[in-house]
Design a protein around this motif. Structure first.
Motif, short mmCIF file in Angstrom:
data_model
loop_
_atom_site.label_atom_id
_atom_site.label_comp_id
_atom_site.label_asym_id
_atom_site.label_seq_id
_atom_site.Cartn_x
_atom_site.Cartn_y
_atom_site.Cartn_z
N VAL A 106 0.76 -1.00 -0.03
CA VAL A 106 -0.09 0.01 0.00
C VAL A 106 0.94 1.30 -0.16
CG1 VAL A 106 -1.96 1.20 1.08
CG2 VAL A 106 -1.95 -1.11 1.22
N GLU A 107 0.77 1.91 -0.87
CA GLU A 107 1.63 3.30 -0.83
C GLU A 107 1.05 4.31 -0.14
OE1 GLU A 107 2.01 4.75 -5.13
OE2 GLU A 107 2.70 2.95 -5.99
N LYS A 108 2.02 5.02 0.46
CA LYS A 108 1.45 6.06 1.19
C LYS A 108 0.98 7.39 0.49
CE LYS A 108 4.02 7.58 4.63
NZ LYS A 108 5.17 8.22 5.38
N ALA A 109 -0.16 7.81 1.05
CA ALA A 109 -0.86 8.98 0.13
C ALA A 109 0.21 10.14 0.12
CB ALA A 109 -2.29 9.61 1.00
N PRO A 110 0.16 10.72 -0.73
CA PRO A 110 1.13 12.17 -1.00
C PRO A 110 0.60 12.86 0.03
CG PRO A 110 -0.50 12.16 -2.72
CD PRO A 110 -0.47 10.73 -1.98
N ALA A 111 1.70 13.74 0.65
CA ALA A 111 1.40 14.91 1.53
C ALA A 111 0.59 15.82 1.00
CB ALA A 111 2.75 15.45 1.94
N GLU A 112 -0.59 16.46 1.76
CA GLU A 112 -1.36 17.24 1.13
C GLU A 112 -0.86 18.71 1.64
OE1 GLU A 112 -5.25 18.32 3.32
OE2 GLU A 112 -6.03 17.43 1.50
N GLY A 113 -0.74 19.64 0.66
CA GLY A 113 -0.13 21.08 0.96
C GLY A 113 -1.37 21.81 1.68
N GLN A 114 -0.97 23.00 2.15
CA GLN A 114 -1.85 24.08 2.82
C GLN A 114 -2.90 24.53 1.43
OE1 GLN A 114 0.39 26.83 4.94
NE2 GLN A 114 0.14 25.70 6.88
N ARG A 115 -2.50 24.58 0.22
CA ARG A 115 -3.25 25.28 -0.79
C ARG A 115 -3.25 24.54 -1.85
NH1 ARG A 115 -1.98 28.74 -5.00
NH2 ARG A 115 -3.75 30.22 -5.68
N GLY A 116 -4.29 24.21 -2.55
CA GLY A 116 -4.29 23.36 -3.75
C GLY A 116 -4.16 24.23 -5.14
N ARG A 117 -4.06 23.76 -6.11
CA ARG A 117 -3.84 24.34 -7.40
C ARG A 117 -4.87 24.34 -8.35
NH1 ARG A 117 1.18 26.85 -7.99
NH2 ARG A 117 0.82 26.89 -10.18
N GLY A 118 -5.24 25.18 -9.22
CA GLY A 118 -6.06 25.05 -10.21
C GLY A 118 -7.33 24.57 -9.76
N ARG A 119 -7.97 23.30 -10.36
CA ARG A 119 -9.08 22.61 -10.01
C ARG A 119 -8.87 21.61 -8.86
NH1 ARG A 119 -12.22 25.98 -10.01
NH2 ARG A 119 -14.00 24.37 -10.27
N ASP A 120 -7.87 21.33 -8.14
CA ASP A 120 -7.76 20.56 -7.11
C ASP A 120 -8.85 20.57 -6.03
OD1 ASP A 120 -5.42 19.57 -8.46
OD2 ASP A 120 -3.95 20.84 -7.00
N ASN A 137 -12.70 34.20 -1.33
CA ASN A 137 -11.60 33.94 -2.11
C ASN A 137 -10.63 33.52 -1.16
OD1 ASN A 137 -9.44 34.67 -3.54
ND2 ASN A 137 -10.31 36.15 -4.73
N LEU A 138 -10.00 32.38 -1.20
CA LEU A 138 -9.05 31.89 -0.40
C LEU A 138 -7.51 32.31 -0.73
CD1 LEU A 138 -10.23 28.30 -0.38
CD2 LEU A 138 -10.31 29.58 1.38
N THR A 139 -7.54 33.06 -2.06
CA THR A 139 -6.23 33.65 -2.48
C THR A 139 -6.03 35.01 -1.71
OG1 THR A 139 -6.43 32.52 -4.64
CG2 THR A 139 -4.94 34.44 -4.34
N THR A 140 -6.98 35.88 -1.69
CA THR A 140 -7.14 37.27 -0.92
C THR A 140 -7.75 37.15 0.40
OG1 THR A 140 -9.42 37.66 -1.92
CG2 THR A 140 -7.50 38.25 -3.12
N SER A 141 -8.18 35.75 0.89
CA SER A 141 -8.78 35.78 2.50
C SER A 141 -10.06 36.91 2.45
CB SER A 141 -7.62 35.98 3.48
OG SER A 141 -6.77 34.96 3.18
N LYS A 142 -10.73 37.05 1.39
CA LYS A 142 -11.89 37.84 1.54
C LYS A 142 -13.32 37.21 1.18
CE LYS A 142 -9.35 42.21 0.60
NZ LYS A 142 -9.19 43.31 0.10
N VAL A 143 -14.36 37.73 1.73
CA VAL A 143 -15.57 37.02 1.27
C VAL A 143 -16.08 37.99 0.11
CG1 VAL A 143 -17.76 37.04 1.85
CG2 VAL A 143 -16.14 36.18 3.48
N GLU A 144 -16.22 37.56 -1.12
CA GLU A 144 -16.72 38.24 -2.17
C GLU A 144 -18.15 38.49 -2.32
OE1 GLU A 144 -12.86 37.30 -5.01
OE2 GLU A 144 -14.83 36.23 -5.35
N SER A 145 -18.82 37.54 -1.84
CA SER A 145 -20.16 37.72 -1.99
C SER A 145 -20.94 37.04 -0.96
CB SER A 145 -20.72 37.33 -3.68
OG SER A 145 -20.60 35.90 -3.61
N THR A 146 -22.31 37.50 -0.55
CA THR A 146 -22.96 36.88 0.37
C THR A 146 -24.39 36.76 -0.28
OG1 THR A 146 -21.82 37.52 2.16
CG2 THR A 146 -24.00 36.81 2.83
N ASP A 147 -25.33 35.69 -0.12
CA ASP A 147 -26.43 35.51 -0.58
C ASP A 147 -27.32 34.76 0.36
OD1 ASP A 147 -28.55 35.52 -2.92
OD2 ASP A 147 -28.36 33.30 -2.95
#
Length: 268
Positions: free
Chosen positions: A64-78, A152-162
């Motif tokens: 059984v291979e070990k799962a790859p380490a998960e970073g703090q931030r995904g990329r693209g559509r991860d 927005n996880l890149t800017t750490s801001k809430v962009e909209s609320t509904d």
């Protein structure tokens, strides 16, 4: 008197006997005793003969291979990482604002439902490293409203609320468990309690021994909704699929639990 009928409960189960006892129905599900076993009369089910001269002992254990380490931030559509999920929920609901809403049990803060990766805008689809956004949804039992926030996880801001009223997304597991707790404690839950005792020999005093799944009941949008059931749709109302853990199904689908009013009613 017991009445038997057959229902399809999934592709893996050909049929299930539903025994009506009291006001709920217990469903006993069994699979053939030889399901998945090797052998039988079909030659295709027989194990292949070992090649001449080879050891016929057991094969070596798999690796059984070990799962790859998960970073703090995904990329693209991860998919969102665990760190991104936590950040999105914290940004969407700061601690200073949690007292203005209530969850399914009445505690401060709305009920968390889902946190998903948000879609990109058309202008962002071609970017090598587009911004990461999360769509976070809640249900506020104080105002009976469905809340969605785009973070927005890149800017750490809430962009909209509904905020919407009369919108009922699928219930969370916590809501289904709370609905079961209310049903068990209600006078209309006597059939469920009796069926559980018949199945296990024990008293049912809370939802822990049960596996429950909830689905929304929208009141008049689904047909005749007599009495207090007319509030469902504006109120958060659900029905339950109920099963004894590692045991039988108990049919509780006729009961409607109004989580907003914390009441139990019966259809039909």
């Amino acid at each position: 008197m017991r009445h038997l009928m057959h229902r399809h409960l999934g592709k893996a189960v050909a049929g299930a006997a539903v025994a009506l006892t009291g006001t709920a129905a217990m469903v006993a599900i069994t699979l053939p005793s030889d399901a998945g076993a090797t052998g039988g009369t079909d030659p295709r089910s027989r194990p292949a003969a070992a090649a001449p001269g080879r050891d016929q002992g057991p094969p070596p254990p798999g690796v059984v291979e070990k799962a790859p380490a998960e970073g703090q931030r995904g990329r693209g559509r991860d998919p969102l990482t665990d760190d991104e999920l936590r950040r999105a929920q914290d940004l969407a609901l700061p601690p200073t604002r949690r007292g203005a809403a209530a969850d399914v049990t009445g505690r401060p803060g709305p009920e968390r439902l889902t946190t998903d990766l948000a879609e990109l805008t058309p202008a962002e689809t071609g970017l090598a490293d587009p911004p990461r956004r999360a769509l976070v949804s809640f249900y506020d039992y104080k105002s009976d409203s469905y809340l969605t926030k785009t973070v927005n996880l890149t800017t750490s801001k809430v962009e909209s609320t509904d905020t919407q009223h009369g919108v009922q997304p699928p219930p969370s597991r916590a809501e289904a468990v709370e609905a079961a707790r209310l049903l068990i404690a209600a006078p209309l839950g006597s059939g469920l309690r009796q069926d559980y005792r018949d199945a296990t020999g024990r008293d049912l005093t809370g939802p822990d021994p049960l596996s429950v799944t909830g689905f929304v009941y929208r009141g008049r949008a689904e047909g005749d909704a007599p009495g207090a059931l007319g509030d469902c749709g504006e109120h958060r109302c659900i029905r339950l699929f109920t099963k004894v853990k590692n045991g039988r199904w108990i049919d509780t689908r006729r009961f409607v639990i109004d989580l907003s009013a914390r009441t139990v009613a019966r259809l039909g």
